[in-house]
Design an enzyme around this catalytic site. Structure first.
Site, PDB file in Angstrom:
ATOM      1  N   ASP A 102       8.468  65.917  17.566  1.00  0.00           N
ATOM      2  CA  ASP A 102       9.287  67.126  17.473  1.00  0.00           C
ATOM      3  C   ASP A 102       9.814  67.234  16.042  1.00  0.00           C
ATOM      4  OD1 ASP A 102      11.175  69.135  17.626  1.00  0.00           O
ATOM      5  OD2 ASP A 102      12.047  68.449  19.513  1.00  0.00           O
ATOM      6  N   HIS A 103       9.338  68.243  15.299  1.00  0.00           N
ATOM      7  CA  HIS A 103       9.686  68.350  13.882  1.00  0.00           C
ATOM      8  C   HIS A 103      11.121  68.815  13.662  1.00  0.00           C
ATOM      9  CE1 HIS A 103       8.974  68.136   9.736  1.00  0.00           C
ATOM     10  NE2 HIS A 103       7.731  68.590   9.691  1.00  0.00           N
ATOM     11  N   ARG A 104      11.825  69.156  14.723  1.00  0.00           N
ATOM     12  CA  ARG A 104      13.236  69.525  14.569  1.00  0.00           C
ATOM     13  C   ARG A 104      14.109  68.305  14.301  1.00  0.00           C
ATOM     14  NH1 ARG A 104      14.039  72.703  20.121  1.00  0.00           N
ATOM     15  NH2 ARG A 104      13.039  70.755  20.776  1.00  0.00           N
TER      16      ARG A 104
END
Length: 477
Positions: A449-451
């Protein structure tokens, strides 16, 4: 077939009494008991007997469950029940579970039969307190069934809505009596000029009261022109095309059959669609497995599996990189999970499930392997408890046993990363001095998850994981 029992009957809301919420905090309110007033006239005293007919609700067996399927009723109508007895087996999106009763009584009526589904909180049966109340409960069940049969009838008006949709231009045309701008197609305006027709006096039959060429020709009293009419406005064909697509596509091939999703397949489908809303990225890393393969040969006779070795290595790497073990669920914040629970994907008949090895970084390797074998057995018999499959903080998917070189895994909702492990295969490598040798290597791809996880975080985690696998002595400590 079944798992540990769960209770599902809610207590009726009686005056001065506490209500008991059904299994998994059922969202359905406790039913109001029916009243039968029986008056005994003796010495001028009256007594009111209150009958108790309780509804059996479809329990919520997991946080993602929205409906359940009745696998089998363990009791028949009219059979006496004792408190704590299992009554029905319910299939959730992950497992089959026995559901027991809190109360003594009689199974008066079965509302939802075997093989049928019902939403969480819906009544699936009725429980009578005494044998004399069974008939009353059956009549209530019959009324429920009749009301359910009447309920589907409202959709026909919705089905007949296309007819009014076709007649929509009429009200629009009627509404154009006021000083509103006349709407006509360019070709209709051209014809009106040619035939000297006052276009303002023509009633349009096109979409939304638009005047078409045929309307002008009809007003001029001439036969319809053979010239091809202009293409219709997109508004009309959109609805028509949508309906045609809904009714006619996709065409079935000869001898093909349609198979509805099982509860588990529906849950997987829902999770995969939900995963598409998460911005993810992928990083691959080759790992030398010579030392791990040698260790595996030593510990395999003691019951240790390769899955346990990989889960232990992943857990130890996650302990050094907690951000990869974090999760983001609301898009506004993320949580550093206090436990490292490695979920491992397992293919079972008709679906996929991820049993969870809790505290994988802390458990002894041999105890971890034993726990894993227990979880796999439960998963394949659909007996996992909810906390054994929905508490994962990181997921491991291993297709290396099938000879797969590399693959990408889809991130499960609510987790920060998932690791896809390919097969370990002999590979020619060159050292820093330019000498060639053959070493066993496997490709590890991680989807994150790049968040909350960035490229540097994932690269550092993979380096740590590779060091543990390439020097695996710490796995047995």
């Amino acid at each position: 077939m079944a798992l540990s029992s769960s209770s599902f009957l809610s207590t009726p809301s009686l005056p001065n009494s506490k209500s008991t919420i059904s299994f998994a905090s059922s969202v359905s309110p406790a039913p109001i008991p029916s009243l039968r007033r029986v008056v005994f006239r003796s010495h001028r005293r009256e007594m009111t007997v209150r009958s108790k007919i309780r509804e059996i609700f479809m329990p919520a067996l997991s946080s993602t469950m929205t409906e359940g399927k009745i696998v089998s009723w363990l009791k028949t109508e009219g059979e006496k029940l004792a408190k704590g007895q299992s009554v029905v087996v319910v299939e959730s999106d992950k497992a089959d579970m026995d559901v027991e009763t809190f109360y003594d009584g009689y199974l008066a009526a079965i509302v939802v039969g075997e093989g049928e589904t019902a939403p969480v909180g819906a009544a699936i049966g009725l429980l009578a307190e005494t044998e004399a109340e069974i008939e009353e409960a059956k009549s209530k069940a019959a009324s429920k069934s009749s009301s359910a049969a009447v309920a589907p009838s409202p959709p026909p008006p919705a089905t007949s809505s296309p007819a009014p949709a076709i007649s929509q231009p009429a009200p629009v045309a009627a509404g154009s009596d006021g000083p509103r701008k006349t709407v006509a197609t360019p070709y209709a305006k051209k014809l009106a000029k040619q035939h000297k027709v006052d276009i303002g006096s023509v009633a349009g039959t096109g979409p939304f009261g638009r005047i078409t060429a045929s309307d002008v020709e009809a007003a001029a009293g001439i036969a319809p022109s053979v010239a091809p009419p202009p293409p219709p406005p997109p508004a009309a064909p959109t609805a028509t095309t949508a309906k045609a697509t809904t009714t006619s596509s996709p065409p079935l091939l000869p001898d093909s059959s349609v198979v509805p999703f099982t509860a588990m397949q529906s849950a997987v489908s829902k999770n995969m669609i939900e995963s598409l809303s998460v911005p993810t990225f992928r990083v691959g890393y080759p790992v030398n497995t010579d030392a791990l393969d040698a260790l595996y040969e030593k510990v395999k006779p003691k019951g240790v599996t390769m899955t346990a070795l990989l889960a232990k290595a992943a857990g130890m790497a996650l302990a050094q990189h907690p951000v990869v073990n974090a999760s983001c669920k609301d898009g506004k914040s993320f949580t550093y999970n206090s436990n490292i629970n490695v979920a491992v994907a397992v293919a079972i008949n008709g679906g996929l499930i991820t049993p969870v090895l809790q505290d994988a970084d802390k458990l002894d390797l041999y105890l971890l392997s034993q726990k894993w074998k227990e979880l796999v057995g439960k998963a394949r018999s659909k007996q996992l408890q909810p906390h054994e499959y929905n508490s994962g903080t990181f997921t491991l998917s291993n297709l290396g046993m099938f000879g797969v070189d590399r693959f990408d895994a889809i991130l499960p909702p609510g987790q920060g990363a998932i690791m896809a492990v390919g097969a370990s295969k002999p590979t020619v490598v060159a050292d820093k001095d330019g000498f060639f040798s053959v070493k066993n290597k496997m490709m590890v791809n991680v989807t994150a998850d790049h968040r909350i996880v960035y490229g540097a975080d994932l690269a550092a985690f993979l380096q740590t994981f590779a060091k543990i696998v390439e020097n695996p002595d710490s796995l047995t400590l």
